[in-house]
Design a protein around this motif. Sequence first.
Motif, PDB file in Angstrom:
ATOM      1  N   THR A  77     -31.405 -19.348 -37.800  1.00  0.00           N
ATOM      2  CA  THR A  77     -30.629 -19.891 -36.938  1.00  0.00           C
ATOM      3  C   THR A  77     -31.442 -21.157 -36.479  1.00  0.00           C
ATOM      4  OG1 THR A  77     -30.914 -18.916 -35.044  1.00  0.00           O
ATOM      5  CG2 THR A  77     -29.490 -17.973 -36.442  1.00  0.00           C
ATOM      6  N   ALA A  78     -30.723 -22.138 -36.049  1.00  0.00           N
ATOM      7  CA  ALA A  78     -31.568 -23.386 -35.342  1.00  0.00           C
ATOM      8  C   ALA A  78     -32.338 -22.899 -34.461  1.00  0.00           C
ATOM      9  CB  ALA A  78     -30.405 -24.346 -35.055  1.00  0.00           C
ATOM     10  N   SER A  79     -31.894 -21.887 -33.476  1.00  0.00           N
ATOM     11  CA  SER A  79     -33.011 -21.350 -32.381  1.00  0.00           C
ATOM     12  C   SER A  79     -33.928 -20.899 -32.793  1.00  0.00           C
ATOM     13  CB  SER A  79     -31.955 -20.864 -31.501  1.00  0.00           C
ATOM     14  OG  SER A  79     -31.336 -19.429 -32.117  1.00  0.00           O
ATOM     15  N   ASP A  80     -33.811 -20.072 -33.930  1.00  0.00           N
ATOM     16  CA  ASP A  80     -35.113 -19.336 -34.632  1.00  0.00           C
ATOM     17  C   ASP A  80     -36.179 -20.312 -35.049  1.00  0.00           C
ATOM     18  OD1 ASP A  80     -33.985 -17.007 -34.431  1.00  0.00           O
ATOM     19  OD2 ASP A  80     -33.063 -16.984 -36.293  1.00  0.00           O
ATOM     20  N   LEU A  81     -35.684 -21.507 -35.585  1.00  0.00           N
ATOM     21  CA  LEU A  81     -36.485 -22.615 -36.109  1.00  0.00           C
ATOM     22  C   LEU A  81     -37.198 -23.473 -34.835  1.00  0.00           C
ATOM     23  CD1 LEU A  81     -34.291 -24.165 -38.944  1.00  0.00           C
ATOM     24  CD2 LEU A  81     -36.189 -22.794 -39.256  1.00  0.00           C
ATOM     25  N   VAL A  82     -36.425 -23.658 -33.925  1.00  0.00           N
ATOM     26  CA  VAL A  82     -37.061 -24.340 -32.552  1.00  0.00           C
ATOM     27  C   VAL A  82     -38.121 -23.275 -31.966  1.00  0.00           C
ATOM     28  CG1 VAL A  82     -36.620 -25.139 -30.208  1.00  0.00           C
ATOM     29  CG2 VAL A  82     -35.234 -25.781 -32.400  1.00  0.00           C
ATOM     30  N   SER A  83     -37.913 -22.003 -31.908  1.00  0.00           N
ATOM     31  CA  SER A  83     -38.729 -20.985 -31.204  1.00  0.00           C
ATOM     32  C   SER A  83     -39.946 -21.042 -32.131  1.00  0.00           C
ATOM     33  CB  SER A  83     -38.218 -19.621 -31.228  1.00  0.00           C
ATOM     34  OG  SER A  83     -38.764 -18.623 -30.993  1.00  0.00           O
ATOM     35  N   ASN A  84     -39.890 -20.916 -33.561  1.00  0.00           N
ATOM     36  CA  ASN A  84     -40.934 -20.902 -34.255  1.00  0.00           C
ATOM     37  C   ASN A  84     -41.834 -22.112 -34.342  1.00  0.00           C
ATOM     38  OD1 ASN A  84     -41.360 -18.390 -36.170  1.00  0.00           O
ATOM     39  ND2 ASN A  84     -39.305 -18.825 -36.163  1.00  0.00           N
ATOM     40  N   LEU A  85     -41.217 -23.254 -34.259  1.00  0.00           N
ATOM     41  CA  LEU A  85     -41.972 -24.393 -34.038  1.00  0.00           C
ATOM     42  C   LEU A  85     -42.662 -24.645 -32.909  1.00  0.00           C
ATOM     43  CD1 LEU A  85     -39.310 -27.229 -35.096  1.00  0.00           C
ATOM     44  CD2 LEU A  85     -41.711 -26.626 -36.324  1.00  0.00           C
ATOM     45  N   LYS A  86     -42.220 -23.896 -31.743  1.00  0.00           N
ATOM     46  CA  LYS A  86     -43.031 -24.045 -30.283  1.00  0.00           C
ATOM     47  C   LYS A  86     -44.099 -23.182 -30.375  1.00  0.00           C
ATOM     48  CE  LYS A  86     -39.045 -25.466 -27.577  1.00  0.00           C
ATOM     49  NZ  LYS A  86     -38.110 -25.111 -26.329  1.00  0.00           N
ATOM     50  N   THR A  87     -44.196 -21.820 -30.914  1.00  0.00           N
ATOM     51  CA  THR A  87     -44.959 -20.727 -30.900  1.00  0.00           C
ATOM     52  C   THR A  87     -45.997 -20.687 -31.873  1.00  0.00           C
ATOM     53  OG1 THR A  87     -43.495 -19.045 -31.928  1.00  0.00           O
ATOM     54  CG2 THR A  87     -43.512 -19.499 -29.377  1.00  0.00           C
ATOM     55  N   GLN A  88     -45.524 -21.113 -33.130  1.00  0.00           N
ATOM     56  CA  GLN A  88     -46.371 -20.694 -34.479  1.00  0.00           C
ATOM     57  C   GLN A  88     -46.904 -21.990 -35.114  1.00  0.00           C
ATOM     58  OE1 GLN A  88     -47.505 -17.868 -35.189  1.00  0.00           O
ATOM     59  NE2 GLN A  88     -46.086 -16.754 -33.854  1.00  0.00           N
ATOM     60  N   TYR A  89     -46.620 -23.299 -34.591  1.00  0.00           N
ATOM     61  CA  TYR A  89     -47.227 -24.512 -35.262  1.00  0.00           C
ATOM     62  C   TYR A  89     -48.386 -24.329 -35.367  1.00  0.00           C
ATOM     63  CZ  TYR A  89     -49.079 -26.678 -30.836  1.00  0.00           C
ATOM     64  OH  TYR A  89     -49.542 -26.748 -29.675  1.00  0.00           O
ATOM     65  N   PRO A  90     -49.544 -23.938 -34.658  1.00  0.00           N
ATOM     66  CA  PRO A  90     -50.858 -23.910 -35.138  1.00  0.00           C
ATOM     67  C   PRO A  90     -51.079 -23.374 -36.604  1.00  0.00           C
ATOM     68  CG  PRO A  90     -50.545 -23.311 -32.734  1.00  0.00           C
ATOM     69  CD  PRO A  90     -49.428 -23.293 -33.320  1.00  0.00           C
ATOM     70  N   ALA A  91     -50.278 -22.069 -36.780  1.00  0.00           N
ATOM     71  CA  ALA A  91     -50.604 -21.289 -37.735  1.00  0.00           C
ATOM     72  C   ALA A  91     -49.977 -22.082 -38.977  1.00  0.00           C
ATOM     73  CB  ALA A  91     -49.896 -19.953 -37.883  1.00  0.00           C
ATOM     74  N   GLY A  92     -48.788 -22.863 -38.703  1.00  0.00           N
ATOM     75  CA  GLY A  92     -48.410 -23.655 -39.700  1.00  0.00           C
ATOM     76  C   GLY A  92     -49.339 -24.670 -40.331  1.00  0.00           C
ATOM     77  N   LEU A  93     -49.789 -25.331 -39.250  1.00  0.00           N
ATOM     78  CA  LEU A  93     -50.762 -26.441 -39.649  1.00  0.00           C
ATOM     79  C   LEU A  93     -52.054 -25.978 -40.542  1.00  0.00           C
ATOM     80  CD1 LEU A  93     -50.797 -28.335 -36.208  1.00  0.00           C
ATOM     81  CD2 LEU A  93     -49.806 -29.346 -38.503  1.00  0.00           C
ATOM     82  N   MET A  94     -52.641 -24.604 -39.999  1.00  0.00           N
ATOM     83  CA  MET A  94     -53.643 -24.108 -40.716  1.00  0.00           C
ATOM     84  C   MET A  94     -53.263 -23.632 -42.280  1.00  0.00           C
ATOM     85  SD  MET A  94     -56.807 -22.993 -40.570  1.00  0.00           S
ATOM     86  CE  MET A  94     -57.218 -22.760 -39.019  1.00  0.00           C
ATOM     87  N   ASP A  95     -51.850 -23.338 -42.293  1.00  0.00           N
ATOM     88  CA  ASP A  95     -51.383 -23.101 -43.469  1.00  0.00           C
ATOM     89  C   ASP A  95     -51.520 -24.388 -44.409  1.00  0.00           C
ATOM     90  OD1 ASP A  95     -49.963 -21.522 -45.676  1.00  0.00           O
ATOM     91  OD2 ASP A  95     -48.235 -22.239 -44.805  1.00  0.00           O
ATOM     92  N   ALA A  96     -50.838 -25.420 -44.073  1.00  0.00           N
ATOM     93  CA  ALA A  96     -50.813 -26.641 -44.724  1.00  0.00           C
ATOM     94  C   ALA A  96     -52.310 -27.080 -45.130  1.00  0.00           C
ATOM     95  CB  ALA A  96     -50.210 -27.481 -43.921  1.00  0.00           C
ATOM     96  N   ALA A  97     -53.009 -27.037 -44.225  1.00  0.00           N
ATOM     97  CA  ALA A  97     -54.224 -27.372 -44.330  1.00  0.00           C
ATOM     98  C   ALA A  97     -55.292 -26.795 -45.507  1.00  0.00           C
ATOM     99  CB  ALA A  97     -55.145 -27.581 -43.094  1.00  0.00           C
ATOM    100  N   LEU A  98     -55.102 -25.484 -45.445  1.00  0.00           N
ATOM    101  CA  LEU A  98     -56.169 -24.461 -46.210  1.00  0.00           C
ATOM    102  C   LEU A  98     -55.289 -24.500 -47.555  1.00  0.00           C
ATOM    103  CD1 LEU A  98     -56.934 -21.505 -44.043  1.00  0.00           C
ATOM    104  CD2 LEU A  98     -58.283 -23.306 -44.814  1.00  0.00           C
ATOM    105  N   ASN A  99     -54.076 -24.584 -47.872  1.00  0.00           N
ATOM    106  CA  ASN A  99     -53.469 -24.351 -49.147  1.00  0.00           C
ATOM    107  C   ASN A  99     -52.785 -25.155 -49.770  1.00  0.00           C
ATOM    108  OD1 ASN A  99     -53.349 -21.144 -48.918  1.00  0.00           O
ATOM    109  ND2 ASN A  99     -52.603 -21.701 -47.256  1.00  0.00           N
ATOM    110  N   ALA A 100     -52.473 -26.648 -49.166  1.00  0.00           N
ATOM    111  CA  ALA A 100     -52.247 -27.735 -49.859  1.00  0.00           C
ATOM    112  C   ALA A 100     -53.484 -28.559 -50.355  1.00  0.00           C
ATOM    113  CB  ALA A 100     -51.312 -28.586 -48.854  1.00  0.00           C
ATOM    114  N   LEU A 101     -54.594 -28.606 -49.559  1.00  0.00           N
ATOM    115  CA  LEU A 101     -55.718 -29.309 -50.115  1.00  0.00           C
ATOM    116  C   LEU A 101     -56.261 -28.917 -51.640  1.00  0.00           C
ATOM    117  CD1 LEU A 101     -57.596 -31.482 -49.040  1.00  0.00           C
ATOM    118  CD2 LEU A 101     -59.191 -29.756 -47.998  1.00  0.00           C
ATOM    119  N   PRO A 102     -56.437 -27.706 -51.891  1.00  0.00           N
ATOM    120  CA  PRO A 102     -57.091 -27.201 -53.090  1.00  0.00           C
ATOM    121  C   PRO A 102     -55.997 -27.858 -54.100  1.00  0.00           C
ATOM    122  CG  PRO A 102     -57.036 -25.373 -51.820  1.00  0.00           C
ATOM    123  CD  PRO A 102     -56.284 -26.338 -50.993  1.00  0.00           C
ATOM    124  N   GLY A 103     -54.789 -28.004 -54.033  1.00  0.00           N
ATOM    125  CA  GLY A 103     -53.855 -28.471 -55.097  1.00  0.00           C
ATOM    126  C   GLY A 103     -54.215 -30.057 -55.048  1.00  0.00           C
ATOM    127  N   ALA A 104     -54.244 -30.680 -54.132  1.00  0.00           N
ATOM    128  CA  ALA A 104     -54.563 -32.124 -54.143  1.00  0.00           C
ATOM    129  C   ALA A 104     -55.887 -32.501 -54.732  1.00  0.00           C
ATOM    130  CB  ALA A 104     -54.397 -32.573 -52.781  1.00  0.00           C
TER     131      ALA A 104
END
Length: 422
Positions: A77-104
């Motif tokens: 739901t939209a509320s789920d997404l908003v809640s996850n953005l607020k609380t888990q965005y550091p984990a999302g940024l870490m995920d992107a940094a660690l896993n996108a960089l090797p492919g690039a």
Amino acid sequence: MHSTTFLIEFGAIILGLGLLGRFAGRFQFSPIPLYLLAGLAFGQGGLLPLDTSEEFVAIGAEIGVILLLLMLGLEYTASDLVSNLKTQYPAGLMDAALNALPGAVMALLLGWGPVAAVVLAGVTWVSSSGVIAKVIGDLGRLGNRETPVILSILVLEDLSMAVYLPIVTALLAGTGLAAGGVTLAIALGVAGLVLLLAVRFGRHVSRFVSSDDPEKLLLVVLGLTLLVAGLAQELQVSAAVGAFLVGIALSGEVAEGAHNLLAPLRDLFAAVFFVFFGLHTDPSSIPPVLLPALALAGVTALTKVATGYWAAQRAGISVKGRWRAGGTLVARGEFSIVIAGLAVTSGIEPSLGPLATAYVLILVVLGPLTARYTEPVALRLSGGLRRPAPVAHAPAGEPVGDQKDAADQKDAADDQDPVGHP
């Protein structure tokens, strides 16, 4: 004669996919690698190339991508997404940094250029929500304390695709910086508008779509999804993003009913999509990129484990749960193939498709194994490296002997408690 050949070819494809799915189910692993291998066998340079049914398979593959993303949107739901953005965005940024960089980095080392680097970064970044959800269920970990952390990372990855896919689409189309900026602005504007409508008027949208008749509900939801996907593509925004946003806008009983009705269609056309990707990959092009694919799979398996471990540690999960979270996130699948498929269609780098195929084949098989065995292997290795302190010299207050065993058992029990338990 043409229609007869088409029916024979397409019927054989569907029958073969069904048999492969049953085989995979018998041995409890994802059928995705088998679908890809089937496409390789009957595509360019394969054992028996298809002829008349290829165009229809291409259309079915496009519908498969749309349904995959629609069903993914229905899960949130939209509320789920908003809640996850607020609380888990550091984990999302870490995920992107660690896993996108090797492919690039791999794409640049192979001399493929910056556009291919952005594409391969996406291929290595996103875990397979479908494979991981099935693995969690099969291992009986739905109630584990680390499971919400895993799901939060997957949600953030899926939401990031609403921004990433339009960027990739613009880059592959060869548009300039200004045109690409306009495309991204449109994509972000549409995504923000849909989220706003879903939060404030989600009940009204669901009421408009709702019907007690399953046939009418199926037709309205499917028609609306295809219409929005087509309009999104016309605006140079990915059709998959349009479908994902439709899924988010629906909620409650409508979302549940649509999910039940569309699940068989999703499974059918998603299987066709994986076959179609394999059809456009020459098997002889895989051996030259096998070593880079193996290296990339090894590195990004470790970076996913590190991502899950860090995110679970940040959430206060104990050591066993951290290792389980990391091992569960390793599998790549549908989204990686969707991203690579865009690049294959545009023709930017002939070797990108074969490398992505080999990469996904490796990790979609390895993923369930790391989910099951990362924790015991990591604990065994760490236990072997630690020298136990003599009981007589244990610090004051440190549990020893039976007390230590009891503490370890309590820690394991805490990890297995369903979410929400004290």
